[in-house]
Design a protein around this motif. Structure first.
Motif, PDB file in Angstrom:
ATOM      1  N   ILE A 254      -7.710 -25.355  12.018  1.00 12.05           N
ATOM      2  CA  ILE A 254      -7.334 -26.636  12.592  1.00 12.05           C
ATOM      3  C   ILE A 254      -8.198 -27.730  11.988  1.00 12.05           C
ATOM      4  CG2 ILE A 254      -6.602 -25.524  14.741  1.00 12.05           C
ATOM      5  CD1 ILE A 254      -9.076 -26.629  16.080  1.00 12.05           C
ATOM      6  N   ASN A 255      -7.736 -28.960  12.092  1.00 11.17           N
ATOM      7  CA  ASN A 255      -8.483 -30.098  11.582  1.00 11.17           C
ATOM      8  C   ASN A 255      -9.639 -30.433  12.509  1.00 11.17           C
ATOM      9  OD1 ASN A 255      -6.598 -30.482   9.452  1.00 11.17           O
ATOM     10  ND2 ASN A 255      -5.232 -31.560  10.847  1.00 11.17           N
ATOM     11  N   HIS A 256     -10.757 -30.806  11.932  1.00 10.86           N
ATOM     12  CA  HIS A 256     -11.940 -31.140  12.722  1.00 10.86           C
ATOM     13  C   HIS A 256     -12.635 -32.340  12.085  1.00 10.86           C
ATOM     14  CE1 HIS A 256     -16.181 -29.801  14.324  1.00 10.86           C
ATOM     15  NE2 HIS A 256     -15.748 -30.922  14.881  1.00 10.86           N
ATOM     16  N   ILE A 257     -12.791 -33.385  12.888  1.00  8.30           N
ATOM     17  CA  ILE A 257     -13.559 -34.566  12.488  1.00  8.30           C
ATOM     18  C   ILE A 257     -14.711 -34.720  13.467  1.00  8.30           C
ATOM     19  CG2 ILE A 257     -13.517 -37.068  12.133  1.00  8.30           C
ATOM     20  CD1 ILE A 257     -10.504 -36.826  11.656  1.00  8.30           C
ATOM     21  N   ALA A 258     -15.909 -34.987  12.968  1.00  8.04           N
ATOM     22  CA  ALA A 258     -17.069 -35.149  13.842  1.00  8.04           C
ATOM     23  C   ALA A 258     -17.689 -36.519  13.638  1.00  8.04           C
ATOM     24  CB  ALA A 258     -18.104 -34.062  13.576  1.00  8.04           C
ATOM     25  N   LEU A 259     -18.035 -37.153  14.751  1.00  9.06           N
ATOM     26  CA  LEU A 259     -18.727 -38.436  14.756  1.00  9.06           C
ATOM     27  C   LEU A 259     -20.083 -38.263  15.423  1.00  9.06           C
ATOM     28  CD1 LEU A 259     -15.861 -40.759  16.120  1.00  9.06           C
ATOM     29  CD2 LEU A 259     -16.267 -40.090  13.750  1.00  9.06           C
ATOM     30  N   THR A 265     -23.041 -36.269  19.655  1.00  6.70           N
ATOM     31  CA  THR A 265     -21.975 -35.919  18.726  1.00  6.70           C
ATOM     32  C   THR A 265     -20.657 -35.808  19.476  1.00  6.70           C
ATOM     33  OG1 THR A 265     -22.460 -33.553  18.964  1.00  6.70           O
ATOM     34  CG2 THR A 265     -23.488 -34.704  17.136  1.00  6.70           C
ATOM     35  N   VAL A 266     -19.581 -36.156  18.790  1.00  8.07           N
ATOM     36  CA  VAL A 266     -18.230 -36.059  19.336  1.00  8.07           C
ATOM     37  C   VAL A 266     -17.363 -35.366  18.293  1.00  8.07           C
ATOM     38  CG1 VAL A 266     -16.214 -37.304  20.205  1.00  8.07           C
ATOM     39  CG2 VAL A 266     -18.521 -38.177  20.673  1.00  8.07           C
ATOM     40  N   ILE A 291     -21.045 -32.618  28.548  1.00  6.55           N
ATOM     41  CA  ILE A 291     -19.845 -32.512  27.727  1.00  6.55           C
ATOM     42  C   ILE A 291     -18.618 -32.986  28.500  1.00  6.55           C
ATOM     43  CG2 ILE A 291     -18.338 -30.953  26.446  1.00  6.55           C
ATOM     44  CD1 ILE A 291     -21.040 -31.335  25.162  1.00  6.55           C
ATOM     45  N   ASN A 292     -17.869 -33.909  27.896  1.00 11.42           N
ATOM     46  CA  ASN A 292     -16.599 -34.360  28.452  1.00 11.42           C
ATOM     47  C   ASN A 292     -15.486 -34.126  27.453  1.00 11.42           C
ATOM     48  OD1 ASN A 292     -17.168 -35.449  31.141  1.00 11.42           O
ATOM     49  ND2 ASN A 292     -18.478 -36.901  30.063  1.00 11.42           N
ATOM     50  N   ILE A 293     -14.264 -33.946  27.961  1.00 14.55           N
ATOM     51  CA  ILE A 293     -13.112 -33.555  27.133  1.00 14.55           C
ATOM     52  C   ILE A 293     -11.929 -34.457  27.458  1.00 14.55           C
ATOM     53  CG2 ILE A 293     -11.542 -31.670  26.517  1.00 14.55           C
ATOM     54  CD1 ILE A 293     -13.731 -29.740  27.603  1.00 14.55           C
ATOM     55  N   TYR A 294     -11.219 -34.865  26.424  1.00 12.66           N
ATOM     56  CA  TYR A 294     -10.023 -35.690  26.571  1.00 12.66           C
ATOM     57  C   TYR A 294      -8.954 -35.149  25.633  1.00 12.66           C
ATOM     58  CZ  TYR A 294      -7.019 -39.848  26.059  1.00 12.66           C
ATOM     59  OH  TYR A 294      -5.953 -40.717  26.007  1.00 12.66           O
ATOM     60  N   VAL A 295      -7.729 -35.020  26.130  1.00 12.38           N
ATOM     61  CA  VAL A 295      -6.617 -34.484  25.349  1.00 12.38           C
ATOM     62  C   VAL A 295      -5.480 -35.501  25.331  1.00 12.38           C
ATOM     63  CG1 VAL A 295      -4.864 -32.663  25.201  1.00 12.38           C
ATOM     64  CG2 VAL A 295      -7.207 -32.088  25.875  1.00 12.38           C
ATOM     65  N   VAL A 306     -14.018 -33.647  22.203  1.00  7.29           N
ATOM     66  CA  VAL A 306     -15.092 -33.002  22.967  1.00  7.29           C
ATOM     67  C   VAL A 306     -16.402 -33.680  22.581  1.00  7.29           C
ATOM     68  CG1 VAL A 306     -16.260 -30.831  23.487  1.00  7.29           C
ATOM     69  CG2 VAL A 306     -13.835 -30.820  22.901  1.00  7.29           C
ATOM     70  N   GLY A 307     -17.092 -34.243  23.557  1.00  5.98           N
ATOM     71  CA  GLY A 307     -18.316 -34.952  23.204  1.00  5.98           C
ATOM     72  C   GLY A 307     -19.325 -35.013  24.322  1.00  5.98           C
ATOM     73  N   GLU A 308     -20.591 -35.137  23.936  1.00  5.17           N
ATOM     74  CA  GLU A 308     -21.677 -35.275  24.909  1.00  5.17           C
ATOM     75  C   GLU A 308     -21.894 -36.759  25.200  1.00  5.17           C
ATOM     76  OE1 GLU A 308     -24.748 -33.069  23.003  1.00  5.17           O
ATOM     77  OE2 GLU A 308     -24.684 -34.258  21.174  1.00  5.17           O
ATOM     78  N   VAL A 309     -20.810 -37.393  25.635  1.00  2.00           N
ATOM     79  CA  VAL A 309     -20.768 -38.828  25.913  1.00  2.00           C
ATOM     80  C   VAL A 309     -19.932 -39.052  27.168  1.00  2.00           C
ATOM     81  CG1 VAL A 309     -21.063 -39.561  23.506  1.00  2.00           C
ATOM     82  CG2 VAL A 309     -18.768 -39.078  24.384  1.00  2.00           C
TER      83      VAL A 309
END
Length: 335
Positions: A254-259, A265-266, A291-295, A306-309
């Motif tokens: 799967i595609n993965h982009i990290a910021l 990190t997200v 960790i919070n998650i948004y779909v 998925v990010g620690e924000v």
């Protein structure tokens, strides 16, 4: 649940700054970040630490050795289902004794206590006001408290208790205003030479057993090589990597982009929606600790952030993901 519903109702309203502008961090305070960053690559230690979040407590045992070959580490979770992580520099093996499985992968973005700061921490002053607190004792060691106060409400604050002699973080908390979201703390720690390197090897019961190994590989891509991009990331967050990744439980990469903003990190995971499974439900999903998650769904693809924000930040990042035409080619294959 009430907090999630409220955030859904207010999801279009994202404040991005505080009324009071924070000053620049002092050179002395920023100097402590350097000590924190390099300490895990300079010191050997053995200890037991406790993780606490949302009423859940988990105890782990860690052994960490630095030598001419780099870093080696073993982290064994002592509560609940047994899990053991062996790390050799950035190569990781996670043993799951209950299922007789070994999962191998690179340590792309994961941070393991007490190694919490990247080696490149220069941008932290742009996003956090770093200051010194009081000196306090943690598990018998004198520590300097270092505070990282976010310059906006797009990220959490952090509090580190740093051993004044070694620079190792002995206690760390993620905070939202005065509320502690999650915390790590050593309950016992020995720092110094470690002569028994067998502490970092699998025991004989593991070696003698037959295990199924899953190798999670990733293909690192050139910048903007994916057809998916983050059009308008929140202030301070920059893309640090994009790749094709194998994820446990997924049959295809799967595609993965990290910021990252230099500390938080997200990750953005993008995968086609399969006809074989029911369509995912968009919205927020809770996780333990920071960790919070948004779909969301876009162009028949499931986008998972998925990010620690804070939740507002994962939503802002998720809603900025767009699909664009691009020529796809793989730069290199990394294991």
């Amino acid at each position: 649940m009430a907090r999630i519903i409220l955030l859904l109702l207010l999801s279009g309203i994202v404040q991005t700054s505080f009324a009071q502008k924070l000053p620049n961090s002092s050179k002395e305070a920023l100097g402590w970040l350097e000590k924190i960053s390099i300490a895990p690559r300079r010191h050997n230690f053995i200890g037991t630490f406790i993780y606490y979040a949302d009423g859940h407590m988990e105890t782990s045992r860690i052994a960490h050795i630095v030598d001419q070959n780099g870093e080696r580490e073993k982290i064994e979770v002592l509560d609940g289902l047994p899990r053991i992580v062996f790390r050799n520099n950035d190569e990781m093996k996670c043993y799951l004794p209950e299922s007789k499985r070994i999962v191998t992968e690179k340590r792309w973005l994961r941070k393991f206590f007490p190694d919490l700061l990247p080696q490149s921490y220069g941008s932290l002053n742009d996003n956090y006001y770093v200051s010194k607190g009081e000196r306090e004792r943690v598990t018998g060691y004198e520590c300097q408290v270092i505070l990282l106060e976010p310059r906006d409400n797009l990220r959490y604050g952090h509090k580190f208790w740093v051993d004044v002699d070694t620079g190792l973080v002995l206690k760390a908390a993620v905070v939202d205003a005065d509320h502690v979201i999650e915390q790590f703390a050593f309950a016992q720690l020995d720092v110094g030479d470690i002569t028994n390197t067998e502490l970092l090897e699998p025991n004989q019961s593991i070696v003698a057993s037959e295990w199924h190994t899953t190798n999670l590989m990733a293909s690192v891509l050139k910048d903007n090589e994916l057809e998916w991009q983050v059009r308008d990331p929140p202030a301070g967050f920059k893309k640090i990597i994009e790749m094709k990744r194998n994820i446990a439980g997924k049959s295809t990469p799967i595609n993965h982009i990290a910021l990252s903003d230099g500390l938080a990190t997200v990750s953005i995971f993008i995968e086609p929606i399969s006809e074989k499974i029911s369509s995912p439900v968009p919205g927020f999903y809770s996780s333990r600790g920071a960790i919070n998650i948004y779909v969301r769904i876009l162009a028949d693809n499931k986008i998972t952030i998925v990010g620690e924000v804070p939740l507002e930040t994962v939503k802002k990042i998720g809603d900025s993901v767009v699909k664009q035409a691009t020529n796809f080619s793989i730069k290199s294959l990394n294991h």
